[in-house]
Design a protein around this motif. Sequence first.
Motif, PDB file in Angstrom:
ATOM      1  N   ASP A 188      -8.814  -0.259 -24.611  1.00  0.00           N
ATOM      2  CA  ASP A 188      -9.466  -1.476 -25.074  1.00  0.00           C
ATOM      3  C   ASP A 188      -9.233  -1.797 -26.542  1.00  0.00           C
ATOM      4  OD1 ASP A 188     -10.935   0.509 -26.216  1.00  0.00           O
ATOM      5  OD2 ASP A 188     -12.810   0.033 -25.205  1.00  0.00           O
ATOM      6  N   GLY A 189      -8.260  -1.182 -27.172  1.00  0.00           N
ATOM      7  CA  GLY A 189      -7.951  -1.486 -28.560  1.00  0.00           C
ATOM      8  C   GLY A 189      -8.818  -0.762 -29.565  1.00  0.00           C
ATOM      9  N   LEU A 190      -9.612   0.173 -29.108  1.00  0.00           N
ATOM     10  CA  LEU A 190     -10.501   0.895 -30.003  1.00  0.00           C
ATOM     11  C   LEU A 190      -9.735   1.725 -31.030  1.00  0.00           C
ATOM     12  CD1 LEU A 190     -13.478   1.417 -30.585  1.00  0.00           C
ATOM     13  CD2 LEU A 190     -13.386   3.320 -28.994  1.00  0.00           C
ATOM     14  N   ALA A 191      -8.527   2.146 -30.693  1.00  0.00           N
ATOM     15  CA  ALA A 191      -7.731   2.963 -31.614  1.00  0.00           C
ATOM     16  C   ALA A 191      -7.432   2.207 -32.898  1.00  0.00           C
ATOM     17  CB  ALA A 191      -6.440   3.403 -30.943  1.00  0.00           C
ATOM     18  N   GLY A 192      -7.067   0.936 -32.795  1.00  0.00           N
ATOM     19  CA  GLY A 192      -6.791   0.133 -33.985  1.00  0.00           C
ATOM     20  C   GLY A 192      -8.021  -0.060 -34.842  1.00  0.00           C
ATOM     21  N   LEU A 193      -9.154  -0.305 -34.204  1.00  0.00           N
ATOM     22  CA  LEU A 193     -10.405  -0.456 -34.958  1.00  0.00           C
ATOM     23  C   LEU A 193     -10.823   0.846 -35.615  1.00  0.00           C
ATOM     24  CD1 LEU A 193     -12.396  -2.670 -32.418  1.00  0.00           C
ATOM     25  CD2 LEU A 193     -11.274  -3.391 -34.542  1.00  0.00           C
ATOM     26  N   LEU A 194     -10.600   1.953 -34.923  1.00  0.00           N
ATOM     27  CA  LEU A 194     -10.929   3.254 -35.495  1.00  0.00           C
ATOM     28  C   LEU A 194     -10.035   3.556 -36.697  1.00  0.00           C
ATOM     29  CD1 LEU A 194     -12.650   5.808 -35.229  1.00  0.00           C
ATOM     30  CD2 LEU A 194     -10.885   6.738 -33.751  1.00  0.00           C
ATOM     31  N   ALA A 195      -8.752   3.242 -36.599  1.00  0.00           N
ATOM     32  CA  ALA A 195      -7.842   3.441 -37.730  1.00  0.00           C
ATOM     33  C   ALA A 195      -8.260   2.585 -38.917  1.00  0.00           C
ATOM     34  CB  ALA A 195      -6.407   3.120 -37.320  1.00  0.00           C
ATOM     35  N   ARG A 196      -8.678   1.361 -38.662  1.00  0.00           N
ATOM     36  CA  ARG A 196      -9.155   0.469 -39.731  1.00  0.00           C
ATOM     37  C   ARG A 196     -10.372   1.064 -40.417  1.00  0.00           C
ATOM     38  NH1 ARG A 196     -12.717  -4.248 -39.410  1.00  0.00           N
ATOM     39  NH2 ARG A 196     -12.242  -5.587 -41.172  1.00  0.00           N
ATOM     40  N   GLU A 197     -11.289   1.578 -39.636  1.00  0.00           N
ATOM     41  CA  GLU A 197     -12.499   2.183 -40.212  1.00  0.00           C
ATOM     42  C   GLU A 197     -12.167   3.441 -41.016  1.00  0.00           C
ATOM     43  OE1 GLU A 197     -16.341   2.472 -41.363  1.00  0.00           O
ATOM     44  OE2 GLU A 197     -15.405   0.792 -40.333  1.00  0.00           O
ATOM     45  N   VAL A 198     -11.214   4.230 -40.538  1.00  0.00           N
ATOM     46  CA  VAL A 198     -10.796   5.425 -41.283  1.00  0.00           C
ATOM     47  C   VAL A 198     -10.232   5.032 -42.645  1.00  0.00           C
ATOM     48  CG1 VAL A 198      -9.094   7.300 -41.329  1.00  0.00           C
ATOM     49  CG2 VAL A 198     -10.433   6.895 -39.270  1.00  0.00           C
TER      50      VAL A 198
ATOM     51  N   PHE B 122     -10.952   2.265 -44.368  1.00  0.00           N
ATOM     52  CA  PHE B 122     -12.052   1.799 -45.221  1.00  0.00           C
ATOM     53  C   PHE B 122     -12.870   2.964 -45.757  1.00  0.00           C
ATOM     54  CE2 PHE B 122     -12.060  -2.494 -42.887  1.00  0.00           C
ATOM     55  CZ  PHE B 122     -11.184  -3.035 -43.812  1.00  0.00           C
ATOM     56  N   GLN B 123     -13.177   3.928 -44.907  1.00  0.00           N
ATOM     57  CA  GLN B 123     -13.942   5.091 -45.355  1.00  0.00           C
ATOM     58  C   GLN B 123     -13.142   5.910 -46.364  1.00  0.00           C
ATOM     59  OE1 GLN B 123     -17.131   5.954 -44.636  1.00  0.00           O
ATOM     60  NE2 GLN B 123     -17.307   4.015 -43.526  1.00  0.00           N
ATOM     61  N   GLY B 124     -11.845   6.035 -46.137  1.00  0.00           N
ATOM     62  CA  GLY B 124     -10.990   6.769 -47.064  1.00  0.00           C
ATOM     63  C   GLY B 124     -10.921   6.103 -48.428  1.00  0.00           C
TER      64      GLY B 124
ATOM     65  N   GLU C 289     -13.226   4.222 -49.782  1.00  0.00           N
ATOM     66  CA  GLU C 289     -14.516   4.441 -50.445  1.00  0.00           C
ATOM     67  C   GLU C 289     -14.578   5.820 -51.085  1.00  0.00           C
ATOM     68  OE1 GLU C 289     -17.786   3.772 -47.807  1.00  0.00           O
ATOM     69  OE2 GLU C 289     -17.332   1.632 -47.581  1.00  0.00           O
ATOM     70  N   ARG C 290     -13.888   6.772 -50.502  1.00  0.00           N
ATOM     71  CA  ARG C 290     -13.882   8.141 -51.043  1.00  0.00           C
ATOM     72  C   ARG C 290     -12.741   8.371 -52.028  1.00  0.00           C
ATOM     73  NH1 ARG C 290     -15.144  11.249 -45.381  1.00  0.00           N
ATOM     74  NH2 ARG C 290     -17.171  10.288 -45.086  1.00  0.00           N
ATOM     75  N   GLY C 291     -11.961   7.353 -52.300  1.00  0.00           N
ATOM     76  CA  GLY C 291     -10.885   7.467 -53.272  1.00  0.00           C
ATOM     77  C   GLY C 291      -9.589   8.028 -52.721  1.00  0.00           C
ATOM     78  N   LEU C 292      -9.439   8.078 -51.412  1.00  0.00           N
ATOM     79  CA  LEU C 292      -8.211   8.587 -50.799  1.00  0.00           C
ATOM     80  C   LEU C 292      -7.191   7.463 -50.670  1.00  0.00           C
ATOM     81  CD1 LEU C 292      -9.776  10.673 -47.910  1.00  0.00           C
ATOM     82  CD2 LEU C 292      -8.931  11.526 -50.092  1.00  0.00           C
ATOM     83  N   ARG C 293      -5.931   7.797 -50.845  1.00  0.00           N
ATOM     84  CA  ARG C 293      -4.860   6.826 -50.638  1.00  0.00           C
ATOM     85  C   ARG C 293      -4.306   7.051 -49.233  1.00  0.00           C
ATOM     86  NH1 ARG C 293      -0.454   7.168 -54.713  1.00  0.00           N
ATOM     87  NH2 ARG C 293       0.143   5.225 -53.732  1.00  0.00           N
ATOM     88  N   LEU C 294      -4.630   6.157 -48.326  1.00  0.00           N
ATOM     89  CA  LEU C 294      -4.191   6.289 -46.937  1.00  0.00           C
ATOM     90  C   LEU C 294      -3.221   5.163 -46.605  1.00  0.00           C
ATOM     91  CD1 LEU C 294      -7.640   7.117 -45.332  1.00  0.00           C
ATOM     92  CD2 LEU C 294      -5.832   8.701 -45.945  1.00  0.00           C
ATOM     93  N   HIS C 295      -2.272   5.457 -45.754  1.00  0.00           N
ATOM     94  CA  HIS C 295      -1.269   4.487 -45.342  1.00  0.00           C
ATOM     95  C   HIS C 295      -1.733   3.846 -44.043  1.00  0.00           C
ATOM     96  CE1 HIS C 295       2.757   3.113 -44.005  1.00  0.00           C
ATOM     97  NE2 HIS C 295       2.889   2.892 -45.296  1.00  0.00           N
ATOM     98  N   PHE C 296      -2.227   2.613 -44.134  1.00  0.00           N
ATOM     99  CA  PHE C 296      -2.828   1.933 -42.988  1.00  0.00           C
ATOM    100  C   PHE C 296      -1.868   1.782 -41.803  1.00  0.00           C
ATOM    101  CE2 PHE C 296      -4.051  -1.997 -40.729  1.00  0.00           C
ATOM    102  CZ  PHE C 296      -5.256  -1.545 -40.215  1.00  0.00           C
TER     103      PHE C 296
END
Length: 156
Positions: free
Chosen positions: A7-17, A19-21, A23-30
């Motif tokens: 149901d596309g939850l994987a994309g939403l979960l990656a987006r949330e990861v 955003f959370q990263g 906020e914690r100052g992590l550099r993540l490759h979306f």
Amino acid sequence: MAAHRGDGLAGLLAREVVFQGRERGLRLHFPMLVAAGFGGFVVWQMGSPASGPLTAATEGSFLMDSLGGQTVPKSRTVWSLRNIVAAIVMIVVVAVALLLSAPRRGDQWTNMNQPFWAIRLLAIAGLTMRDILGCTTVVLIASGLVVASRLVIVSL
């Protein structure tokens, strides 16, 4: 687990990861996180919640007529050796694809395979490329396994 849902939850979960990263100052490759999240779709119909094999194994399903009035046990579909091997191969292929498409800081990993960066140091030390190639090949394989396993864990 979310990557195995259709149901596309994987994309939403990656987006949330991401955003959370942030906020914690992590550099993540979306894009890489989204690719890893959707990488689970490659094998989601090979697992135990697969709708096709479950329907074929259900007594009284609409597939019974086309199966000659029988059901197909899950031991012959989802849990067959062929399916398990195929799922493992697909997970490895996805992990390697993620590894090859991962953003790099320079190209340190493949430089271990052809260490032309070390020519000046070798000249100073009086060594040849043959003297260090075995060591750099071991570093290449070991670091490749570490990076590939990390990407497999991220993609699950």
